[in-house]
Design a protein around this motif. Structure first.
Motif, PDB file in Angstrom:
ATOM      1  N   UNK A 100       0.816  -1.218   0.000  1.00 11.97           N
ATOM      2  CA  UNK A 100       0.000   0.000   0.000  1.00 11.97           C
ATOM      3  C   UNK A 100       0.851   1.271   0.000  1.00 11.97           C
ATOM      4  N   UNK A 101       2.152   1.118   0.107  1.00  9.71           N
ATOM      5  CA  UNK A 101       3.063   2.261   0.186  1.00  9.71           C
ATOM      6  C   UNK A 101       4.042   2.211  -0.983  1.00  9.71           C
ATOM      7  N   UNK A 102       4.198   3.353  -1.665  1.00 11.80           N
ATOM      8  CA  UNK A 102       5.196   3.487  -2.722  1.00 11.80           C
ATOM      9  C   UNK A 102       6.098   4.658  -2.369  1.00 11.80           C
ATOM     10  N   UNK A 103       7.379   4.474  -2.578  1.00 13.85           N
ATOM     11  CA  UNK A 103       8.351   5.536  -2.343  1.00 13.85           C
ATOM     12  C   UNK A 103       9.039   5.852  -3.657  1.00 13.85           C
ATOM     13  N   UNK A 104       8.961   7.097  -4.075  1.00 14.73           N
ATOM     14  CA  UNK A 104       9.559   7.557  -5.333  1.00 14.73           C
ATOM     15  C   UNK A 104       9.116   6.686  -6.505  1.00 14.73           C
ATOM     16  N   UNK A 105       7.844   6.284  -6.505  1.00 10.88           N
ATOM     17  CA  UNK A 105       7.268   5.523  -7.607  1.00 10.88           C
ATOM     18  C   UNK A 105       7.464   4.026  -7.529  1.00 10.88           C
ATOM     19  N   UNK A 106       8.227   3.545  -6.570  1.00 12.68           N
ATOM     20  CA  UNK A 106       8.477   2.108  -6.446  1.00 12.68           C
ATOM     21  C   UNK A 106       7.821   1.561  -5.192  1.00 12.68           C
ATOM     22  N   UNK A 107       7.289   0.356  -5.310  1.00 17.74           N
ATOM     23  CA  UNK A 107       6.639  -0.300  -4.171  1.00 17.74           C
ATOM     24  C   UNK A 107       7.667  -0.566  -3.085  1.00 17.74           C
ATOM     25  N   UNK A 108       7.303  -0.245  -1.847  1.00 12.39           N
ATOM     26  CA  UNK A 108       8.187  -0.505  -0.715  1.00 12.39           C
ATOM     27  C   UNK A 108       7.930  -1.926  -0.254  1.00 12.39           C
ATOM     28  N   UNK A 109       8.971  -2.737  -0.197  1.00 16.42           N
ATOM     29  CA  UNK A 109       8.810  -4.151   0.122  1.00 16.42           C
ATOM     30  C   UNK A 109       8.980  -4.443   1.608  1.00 16.42           C
ATOM     31  N   UNK A 110       9.804  -3.661   2.282  1.00 18.73           N
ATOM     32  CA  UNK A 110      10.102  -3.972   3.685  1.00 18.73           C
ATOM     33  C   UNK A 110       9.855  -2.752   4.569  1.00 18.73           C
ATOM     34  N   UNK A 111       9.343  -2.975   5.779  1.00 16.99           N
ATOM     35  CA  UNK A 111       9.090  -1.860   6.692  1.00 16.99           C
ATOM     36  C   UNK A 111      10.369  -1.197   7.202  1.00 16.99           C
ATOM     37  N   UNK A 112      11.513  -1.837   7.044  1.00 15.67           N
ATOM     38  CA  UNK A 112      12.774  -1.270   7.514  1.00 15.67           C
ATOM     39  C   UNK A 112      13.391  -0.311   6.504  1.00 15.67           C
ATOM     40  N   UNK A 113      12.744  -0.095   5.364  1.00 14.88           N
ATOM     41  CA  UNK A 113      13.304   0.811   4.363  1.00 14.88           C
ATOM     42  C   UNK A 113      13.427   2.205   4.955  1.00 14.88           C
ATOM     43  N   UNK A 114      14.507   2.873   4.643  1.00 17.65           N
ATOM     44  CA  UNK A 114      14.753   4.211   5.172  1.00 17.65           C
ATOM     45  C   UNK A 114      13.999   5.248   4.359  1.00 17.65           C
ATOM     46  N   UNK A 115      13.509   6.247   5.049  1.00 13.14           N
ATOM     47  CA  UNK A 115      12.858   7.367   4.394  1.00 13.14           C
ATOM     48  C   UNK A 115      13.696   8.611   4.689  1.00 13.14           C
ATOM     49  N   UNK A 116      13.833   9.467   3.676  1.00  8.82           N
ATOM     50  CA  UNK A 116      14.662  10.668   3.810  1.00  8.82           C
ATOM     51  C   UNK A 116      13.833  11.888   3.432  1.00  8.82           C
ATOM     52  N   UNK A 117      14.291  13.037   3.844  1.00  2.00           N
ATOM     53  CA  UNK A 117      13.617  14.283   3.474  1.00  2.00           C
ATOM     54  C   UNK A 117      13.688  14.429   1.958  1.00  2.00           C
ATOM     55  N   UNK A 118      12.560  14.759   1.354  1.00  2.22           N
ATOM     56  CA  UNK A 118      12.487  14.920  -0.094  1.00  2.22           C
ATOM     57  C   UNK A 118      11.901  13.720  -0.810  1.00  2.22           C
ATOM     58  N   UNK A 119      11.775  12.578  -0.123  1.00  2.00           N
ATOM     59  CA  UNK A 119      11.160  11.399  -0.742  1.00  2.00           C
ATOM     60  C   UNK A 119       9.682  11.678  -1.030  1.00  2.00           C
ATOM     61  N   UNK A 120       9.192  11.137  -2.130  1.00  5.30           N
ATOM     62  CA  UNK A 120       7.782  11.256  -2.494  1.00  5.30           C
ATOM     63  C   UNK A 120       7.123   9.919  -2.193  1.00  5.30           C
ATOM     64  N   UNK A 121       6.095   9.948  -1.341  1.00  2.00           N
ATOM     65  CA  UNK A 121       5.397   8.727  -0.937  1.00  2.00           C
ATOM     66  C   UNK A 121       3.973   8.741  -1.444  1.00  2.00           C
ATOM     67  N   UNK A 122       3.516   7.590  -1.919  1.00  2.00           N
ATOM     68  CA  UNK A 122       2.118   7.370  -2.260  1.00  2.00           C
ATOM     69  C   UNK A 122       1.572   6.393  -1.225  1.00  2.00           C
ATOM     70  N   UNK A 123       0.590   6.837  -0.447  1.00  2.00           N
ATOM     71  CA  UNK A 123       0.057   6.059   0.663  1.00  2.00           C
ATOM     72  C   UNK A 123      -1.409   5.773   0.407  1.00  2.00           C
ATOM     73  N   UNK A 124      -1.743   4.486   0.368  1.00  2.00           N
ATOM     74  CA  UNK A 124      -3.144   4.096   0.202  1.00  2.00           C
ATOM     75  C   UNK A 124      -3.656   3.638   1.563  1.00  2.00           C
TER      76      UNK A 124
END
Length: 135
Positions: A36-60
């Motif tokens: 349900x979460x995409x970061x910079x257009x790509x599906x996030x596979x693991x909850x441990x993925x790092x998020x940084x300032x400036x990342x674009x997230x799509x949240x369903x």
């Protein structure tokens, strides 16, 4: 001097929880794992993925779709005003959510729930209609 450490990266499930998109970290983790979460257009596979300032997230979340840009990082859930400062929602995303909300509201406008339990006559009619469908 400030005692608050400046974070460079935060786990995405922790950030989603801190930004108040989900009530618990477990729900945020589940959303990430179910795609349900995409970061910079790509599906996030693991909850441990790092998020940084400036990342674009799509949240369903349910029927709502948020498209946001990360504006700040936090790993602690705080008040709503602080959580809203962690991201900036795009205007297109906001307008699309408002249109969807108005559409769902218009669909429900024609339905009116009964004021009380059905009486004996109404129960017989309901039962008779159910028998018609079974045939």
């Amino acid at each position: 001097m400030s005692d608050v450490p400046v974070l460079a990266v935060v786990r995405i499930d922790v950030w989603l929880w801190a930004a108040r998109f989900f009530k618990t970290r477990a729900l945020a983790r589940q959303a990430v794992e179910t795609g349900k979460i995409k970061a910079n257009g790509e599906r996030v596979a693991k909850p441990a993925r790092s998020v940084r300032i400036g990342d674009v997230l799509d949240i369903q979340r349910g029927e709502e779709l948020f498209s946001i840009e990360v504006a700040g990082l936090d790993d602690v859930r705080g008040p709503a005003s602080r959580a809203q400062a962690l991201y900036v929602e795009t205007e297109q995303s906001r307008q699309a959510r408002e249109q969807q909300r108005a559409l769902r509201s218009a669909e429900r406008a024609g339905y009116r729930a009964p004021e009380g339990k059905p009486d004996k006559r109404a129960r017989r009619l309901i039962r008779a209609l159910g028998d018609i469908d079974a045939s």
